[in-house]
Design a protein around this motif. Structure first.
Motif, short mmCIF file in Angstrom:
data_model
loop_
_atom_site.label_atom_id
_atom_site.label_comp_id
_atom_site.label_asym_id
_atom_site.label_seq_id
_atom_site.Cartn_x
_atom_site.Cartn_y
_atom_site.Cartn_z
N SER A 39 3.95 33.00 8.25
CA SER A 39 3.27 33.16 9.79
C SER A 39 1.91 33.73 9.26
O SER A 39 0.89 33.61 9.82
CB SER A 39 4.13 34.08 10.53
OG SER A 39 4.52 35.30 10.27
N THR A 119 9.49 24.37 9.41
CA THR A 119 8.66 24.50 10.84
C THR A 119 7.23 24.92 10.48
O THR A 119 6.33 24.59 11.06
CB THR A 119 9.35 25.74 11.53
OG1 THR A 119 10.80 25.49 11.76
CG2 THR A 119 8.84 26.11 12.89
N LEU A 123 3.93 23.30 11.35
CA LEU A 123 2.79 23.92 12.12
C LEU A 123 1.45 23.94 11.15
O LEU A 123 0.47 23.58 11.86
CB LEU A 123 3.30 25.26 12.55
CG LEU A 123 4.20 25.58 13.38
CD1 LEU A 123 4.59 26.91 13.26
CD2 LEU A 123 3.65 25.18 14.68
#
Length: 160
Positions: A39, A119, A123
């Protein structure tokens, strides 16, 4: 003629060095943040994409504002230096956009190798598609405004 060639060559060298510096800095930041989490890496990429595309958008707006102020100018008129400034601003926006393509191509590819989860990979791909789409839209906007204001460059300057 020789001075113009030397100036152009030195500008190309500086541009290549800056592009390499930006590429290495982005790759280093990506690698450092990938150690912490996916992230953090994605947030960095999002921030860089937004800042870079905002910079190009701002350069295009400045060039368009000056083009509107100056208007179209015939070759040999007293306003020709102002028209040259407009052309230079459009050129700066175009060179910045093409420089971003070069500088961020390798970090965009490297991002796929630095993320761990599926994921995060999806993204990253979505962010990449949005950034490429934004760059294409800005490039089209630049060409449209340049043609609309009468500063199209095909084979040299176009006289109205």
């Amino acid at each position: 003629m020789l001075i113009r060639a030397a100036t152009h060559l030195s500008a190309m060298i500086v541009s290549c060095l800056l592009s390499a510096l930006v590429t290495v800095a982005m790759l280093s930041a990506q690698w450092a943040l990938s150690i912490f989490s996916d992230s953090a890496l994605l947030v960095l990429e999002l921030l860089v994409a937004v800042v870079a595309l905002s910079l190009v958008r701002w350069l295009i707006q400045r060039a368009d504002a000056l083009a509107q102020q100056v208007g179209t100018v015939r070759r040999g008129s007293p306003q020709e230096p102002q028209a040259d400034r407009v052309l230079a601003r459009f050129r700066v926006a175009e060179n910045t956009l093409s420089g971003l393509w070069v500088a961020f191509s390798l970090p965009a590819i490297a991002g796929f190798f630095l993320v761990d989860s599926h994921t995060a990979m999806y993204l990253h791909a979505a962010l990449l598609v949005l950034a490429i789409s934004g760059a294409i839209v800005l490039g089209n906007r630049l060409d449209t405004l340049r043609n609309l204001r009468g500063y199209a460059v095909d084979f040299g300057r176009k006289a109205p």
